[in-house]
Design an enzyme around this catalytic site. Structure first.
Site, mmCIF file in Angstrom:
data_model
loop_
_atom_site.group_PDB
_atom_site.id
_atom_site.type_symbol
_atom_site.label_atom_id
_atom_site.label_comp_id
_atom_site.label_asym_id
_atom_site.label_seq_id
_atom_site.Cartn_x
_atom_site.Cartn_y
_atom_site.Cartn_z
ATOM 1 N N GLY A 110 0.813 -1.208 0.000
ATOM 2 C CA GLY A 110 0.000 0.000 0.000
ATOM 3 C C GLY A 110 0.847 1.259 0.000
ATOM 4 O O GLY A 110 2.081 1.215 0.075
ATOM 5 N N LEU B 256 1.257 3.644 2.299
ATOM 6 C CA LEU B 256 2.069 3.838 3.498
ATOM 7 C C LEU B 256 3.134 2.764 3.630
ATOM 8 O O LEU B 256 4.261 3.045 4.052
ATOM 9 C CB LEU B 256 1.180 3.861 4.745
ATOM 10 C CG LEU B 256 0.284 5.083 4.906
ATOM 11 C CD1 LEU B 256 -0.563 4.962 6.163
ATOM 12 C CD2 LEU B 256 1.114 6.355 4.943
ATOM 13 N N TYR C 263 -8.097 -1.425 4.835
ATOM 14 C CA TYR C 263 -9.143 -1.359 3.814
ATOM 15 C C TYR C 263 -9.413 0.121 3.604
ATOM 16 O O TYR C 263 -9.838 0.818 4.537
ATOM 17 C CB TYR C 263 -10.390 -2.079 4.305
ATOM 18 C CG TYR C 263 -11.511 -2.181 3.295
ATOM 19 C CD1 TYR C 263 -11.790 -3.385 2.657
ATOM 20 C CD2 TYR C 263 -12.313 -1.081 2.997
ATOM 21 C CE1 TYR C 263 -12.835 -3.483 1.743
ATOM 22 C CE2 TYR C 263 -13.347 -1.166 2.086
ATOM 23 C CZ TYR C 263 -13.613 -2.366 1.461
ATOM 24 O OH TYR C 263 -14.644 -2.464 0.550
ATOM 25 N N TYR D 253 -16.313 3.072 7.121
ATOM 26 C CA TYR D 253 -14.858 3.192 7.211
ATOM 27 C C TYR D 253 -14.457 3.929 8.489
ATOM 28 O O TYR D 253 -13.582 3.489 9.237
ATOM 29 C CB TYR D 253 -14.317 3.919 5.982
ATOM 30 C CG TYR D 253 -12.837 4.196 6.047
ATOM 31 C CD1 TYR D 253 -11.918 3.230 5.646
ATOM 32 C CD2 TYR D 253 -12.353 5.417 6.515
ATOM 33 C CE1 TYR D 253 -10.555 3.473 5.716
ATOM 34 C CE2 TYR D 253 -10.996 5.664 6.591
ATOM 35 C CZ TYR D 253 -10.103 4.692 6.185
ATOM 36 O OH TYR D 253 -8.755 4.941 6.271
ATOM 37 N N LYS E 159 -12.322 2.479 11.892
ATOM 38 C CA LYS E 159 -11.105 3.082 12.442
ATOM 39 C C LYS E 159 -11.303 3.499 13.900
ATOM 40 O O LYS E 159 -10.402 3.348 14.738
ATOM 41 C CB LYS E 159 -10.691 4.287 11.596
ATOM 42 C CG LYS E 159 -10.149 3.926 10.221
ATOM 43 C CD LYS E 159 -8.825 3.187 10.333
ATOM 44 C CE LYS E 159 -8.153 3.018 8.991
ATOM 45 N NZ LYS E 159 -6.836 2.347 9.120
#
Length: 303
Positions: A21, A23, A72, A136, A140
């Site tokens: 990804g 990051l 995700y 989402y 988190k």
């Protein structure tokens, strides 16, 4: 650039999840630049929500810390794919935190500005109340709670709207690509965010990890912009026609997931990052050296 040394356990590596990804790639390259030993595993190599797989990885690599860059990230798709979103974004970090607590290993994991409801008119700081509006954001928010319950000394970093030189999956790249082709680029003019240049983010969180910091931290470049303003700033910095940016209200995009109207981040922790437009200037300089994706050594030589 300040080069920090790893803690006393310098013979042990960092273990970085989510290696493919945005990051994960940035962490791998900046660890190389800073001479920090790191083992980087993709989601195919390590399912962070599998307790057995996580335990095997910790036993095999004996890291001094784990950096969870897996996630995700498809905010709109999460509305119809909630189970998978929670599996990766909530269960995964919780499993990592439990395993790290068992082995006395430090953990860094990332959260998001989307844990907030957007009702404020000033940037959110670490202690402000959460109120996520979409799946989402809830995934988190729950991860923050579960990680810090399992491992109170964990480091949880909220960030926002990041863009960087090592891949093309970011808003700034898409905006510039469109305008360089002479196409109009549409962007929301009623959502305010804190754009973040990935190298600034990654260097800062590595400093925090090495310094043994814990708890929730906000790490984003200074400044509050709408997405349309960010696209216009990118166009101006690249010498493109800013009239190609077409501001539109978010309601016209037909997105599945509601967004907070205001989710800019600030901090009470004493971090002072450059402004977002400064980050844009460095992004353009960095990407121009190699077309798009910089290798670690190229960035080191240019620093």
């Amino acid at each position: 650039m300040n080069v920090f040394q790893a803690p006393a356990t310098a013979g042990q590596p960092l273990l970085i999840t989510g290696a493919q990804g945005t990051l994960g790639r940035a962490l791998e390259r900046i660890c190389e630049i800073r001479n920090l030993a790191a083992i980087c595993l993709s989601r195919h190599e390590l399912d962070i929500a599998d307790p057995v797989a996580v335990e095997v990885a910790l036993q095999r690599y004996t890291p001094w810390a784990v950096v969870n860059a897996a996630g995700y990230v498809r905010v709109d798709e999460a509305e119809k794919d909630a189970a998978r979103c929670y599996h990766v974004n909530t269960t995964g970090p919780k499993v990592l935190a439990q395993a790290c607590a068992h082995r006395a290993v430090q953990l860094l994991t990332f959260s998001s500005d989307l844990v907030f409801d957007g009702q404020q008119s000033v940037p959110y700081t670490e202690g402000d109340a959460k109120g996520p509006l979409n799946v989402y954001g809830r995934s988190k928010s729950l991860a923050e709670r579960d990680v810090l319950t399992a491992l109170p000394q964990a480091l949880v970093v909220r960030t926002s709207a990041f863009f960087g030189p090592w891949d093309e999956e970011n808003f700034v790249h898409f905006a510039l690509q469109s305008m360089r082709s002479g196409r109009v680029f549409e962007a929301a003019d009623d959502l305010q965010i804190s754009p973040t240049y990935v190298p600034d983010l990654v260097n800062t969180v590595l400093d925090l990890l090495i310094d043994g910091e814990s708890g929730i931290w906000h790490v984003a470049n200074r400044g509050t912009y709408t997405w349309a303003q960010l696209a216009q700033l990118a166009a101006e910095a690249a010498g493109l026609n800013t009239a190609l940016v077409r501001p539109r209200p978010v309601a016209e995009f037909g997105w599945s997931a509601p967004r907070p109207a205001f989710s800019a981040l600030s901090t009470r922790r004493g971090i002072v990052l450059p402004t977002a437009d400064d980050g844009l200037g460095r992004y353009l300089a960095d990407t121009s050296r190699s077309g798009c994706v910089l290798k670690g050594e190229e960035l080191k030589q240019a620093s």
